[in-house]
Write an enzyme that holds these catalytic residues in place. Sequence first.
Site, short mmCIF file in Angstrom:
data_model
loop_
_atom_site.label_atom_id
_atom_site.label_comp_id
_atom_site.label_asym_id
_atom_site.label_seq_id
_atom_site.Cartn_x
_atom_site.Cartn_y
_atom_site.Cartn_z
N ASP A 435 18.77 -3.02 -41.37
CA ASP A 435 20.12 -2.71 -40.91
C ASP A 435 19.99 -1.83 -39.68
O ASP A 435 19.43 -0.75 -39.74
CB ASP A 435 20.89 -1.98 -42.02
N GLU A 453 25.61 -3.77 -38.15
CA GLU A 453 25.74 -2.99 -39.38
C GLU A 453 27.12 -3.16 -40.01
O GLU A 453 27.25 -3.38 -41.23
CB GLU A 453 25.48 -1.51 -39.11
N GLU A 454 28.16 -3.07 -39.19
CA GLU A 454 29.51 -3.18 -39.73
C GLU A 454 29.77 -4.55 -40.36
O GLU A 454 30.38 -4.65 -41.43
CB GLU A 454 30.54 -2.91 -38.63
N TYR A 493 31.22 -12.78 -33.55
CA TYR A 493 30.55 -11.49 -33.49
C TYR A 493 31.38 -10.53 -32.66
O TYR A 493 31.98 -10.91 -31.67
CB TYR A 493 29.15 -11.65 -32.87
#
Length: 656
Positions: A435, A453-454, A493
Site C-alpha cells: 500500500d 491507497e484510498e 482512477y
Amino acid sequence: MSDSITTVEKNSIKNNENEKIMTDTSISKKRCIELVNSSNTETETKNTGKRTKNTNKSDTNTNDKNDESMSQSYDDDFEEDTDDINKNTSNDEPSSQSHNYDEDSLEGKYYENESPQEEPSSQQTTDSFDIDKVDEEDDGTFQGIPLSEITNICQQPPTMSDMKDIRDRNHTFLIKPFKYDSNDLKREPEPLYENGTYVDEWDQDNVRLPCSQFYITKNGTQRWPTIQGSLTKLQHLSETHMATMEDIKETIEECAGRKYEFNCLERLLNEIYSTDERAHFMSTVLSNICSLALNVDKICSRPPPLLRIGSNRTVTMSQKQAASLLACAFFCLFPRRFNQKVGSEYENYQNPNFNTLFQGGRTGGSIWKIEKLKCIFHYFQRITEKMPNGVISFRRYQLPDSCIPKWSESNEPLCKIHITKNKAIEDIVGLLQVDFANKYIGGGVLGDGCVQEEIRFVICPEMLLSLLLCEVIQPNECVFLIGCERFSSYQGYSTTFQFKENYIDQTPKDSWGRKLCHVVAMDAIAFHNRATQYTIKNMKRELMKAYTCFRIPAAVTDQKSGLATGNWGCGAFNGNKQLKAIIQLTAASQTGRSLAYLTFRDQDLVMSFYKVYEYLLNEKATVKDLCNYLQQYSTLYKKLSLFDYILQTSVSSLYS
C-alpha cells in the site's frame, strides 16, 4: 562501501561516455549508505490549527468547501468527557500533514494537504481467483520470470500456531480462540467475553468506544443512553419505511453533539441513487447499520487497543466486529477524534468518523468522492445480505536496531523479478501487496483523495479500521493489514474513479479464518524539492522503510513469498521511478524475496528496468554493490539518469 562517509579521489574514467559525464567533476565525495539508527528525514512544520489529512482535487471544490461551515459545536452542554488529557507525543515525527502536488493535474498545481497516494493503479479488475492465468493476461509484455514462479501464500499457506496457543502479550484478540474449518463454513468467531458482557477500557492505550460508562456530558450524565435513543428512533423509522436524509443528519448530529454539512451524502441518496436503490438503503441497509452500532458493546465485548508508535502490537477481530466499528464510524460516534489540534490526544491519528466523507460543499461533492461513498455503501449492503464470518488482523511493526543490515558488507544476490505494466497490485493475489501509504494511514480516503491507497481502502472497507487504530507511522515502522476482504470492483482512477460492480473475493483463508491477503502500508517521503531525494540521508531512509516492510522475521521458516509493488512515492510525492525501483530491488534482495514490479502501463519502464537488472545479473552484483551505485550517484543525478549511470559503470569500477 565503507560504513562512514569518506572522501576519495575519483578514478579516471576509461569509458568515453563517462569521461564526458565527469568532465566537470574529477573528484567526487564517496558517500556510504549507513543504515544504523536511521533518523526521520521528513521535516514538516506543525500547523497551529486543525491538522488536515485530505483536501480537494479541484479549485472549484476548494472554494465551495471554504464557503461552508463544516463542523460547528452544539451549545447543548455536551463535551467529549471529563477526563484530563495527558498525552505523550513523540518528538521524532512531526504530525502535520505534508504538502504535495496533485499528481493527476497536468498543470502540476500545488495543493496544501493533498491526499498522499503516489502512483495510479490499473483500471483492470479481476472477478475470479485464478493465479494460473495471470501471465496469459500480460499478453507477453512482462519481463523476468513468470509470475507463477514466485512463491505464493495461497499455494503454500504459512505455518501458523493455533490461536489458543498464542502467548504474545502484544497480541490482543477480540474473539475467543477460533480455528477455521472449510467443512463448517457457517461457524462464526465469538466475542472474547460471553453473554453480552462488556469489559470497558477508557484510556490512552485503547480505542475509546461510545458505549463506555466514562463517556459523559458536561453535567455528568452518560452519553451512551442518548446515542442509543437516537439510533433506536432512526432504526424504527428505517424499518417502517419512513426514514429520510434529514433523519440521518439529525441522528448523527445528536450522537456526535456537533453540526455537520452532509451535501455529498444527500446528493448520493436523493439525486444519484435510483428510487429502488434509495428505498433499499433507507429501509433495509440503514436499519442494519443502526443495529451494528447499537450493539457494539455486545459484538466487540471490549475496546480494541490502539496501535501506538513503537508498540509492536497486533489486534485480531472478527469481520462482524469490524462491521460494528465501521457502523460507529458511519454515525460519527468515536469520541475525541474530531479534535486533532496540536497538543490534543489524537493529534497523531486520523479521524475515523465519516463526517468528512459526507461533506460536499455547495456542489454536493466531487463525483469521485460520491463513487467512493458508493463502494462503502455497497459494503454495508453486502454485510446486510450476509454477514461474513472471517477474521482480520492489524499489526504494527518496528524494525529492531539489532536487525538493521550491514549494507556495506552484504553479499546477498539479486532477487528474482517479474516486471509488468498490465496489473494492479490488488490483482496479484498471494503476494505481500504494498500500500503506497500516507504516514497517516488511509491518507485522504475519507476526503477527496482517490488514488492507490484510498481506492484500496474503499474497495476493502475493513481496512478503514486502521484509521481508528494506528498512530502516525515512523520511518522504521510499518503496518500490516491481514485478511481484509474485497467487496467492490472499480474502473478509472483519481478523478475518473467509479464503482463498477459487486466483487466476490475468492481468496482462500488461513487456519485462523483470515483471507490470505497480506497488505503492508509503506509510506514514502514527500519531496517538495525533487533534488533532495538523492541525498544519502533520504535514500537510506527510503531503503530502510522498504526493508522494514519486506523483512521476514528469522523465526519464520516457511518459504518466502513474493512481493507486489511498483512506483512507490512517484506521483504526488515526486519520487523518481528509477531511484525507487533500485531502492526496492535492494531491499527485496536483502530479504531474499522475489519481486513482482508493476509499472502502471509504463512499458518503457518495464524494458529499461529489466535491461538494468540483466546487466546487474551479468555483473554478479550484490546488495552492497547496489548500495555503492546509489552512493556514487548521489552527486551525479543532474548529469544522467540512474539507469544510464548503472549501465555505464561496471561493478568493479565502483571499488577501483
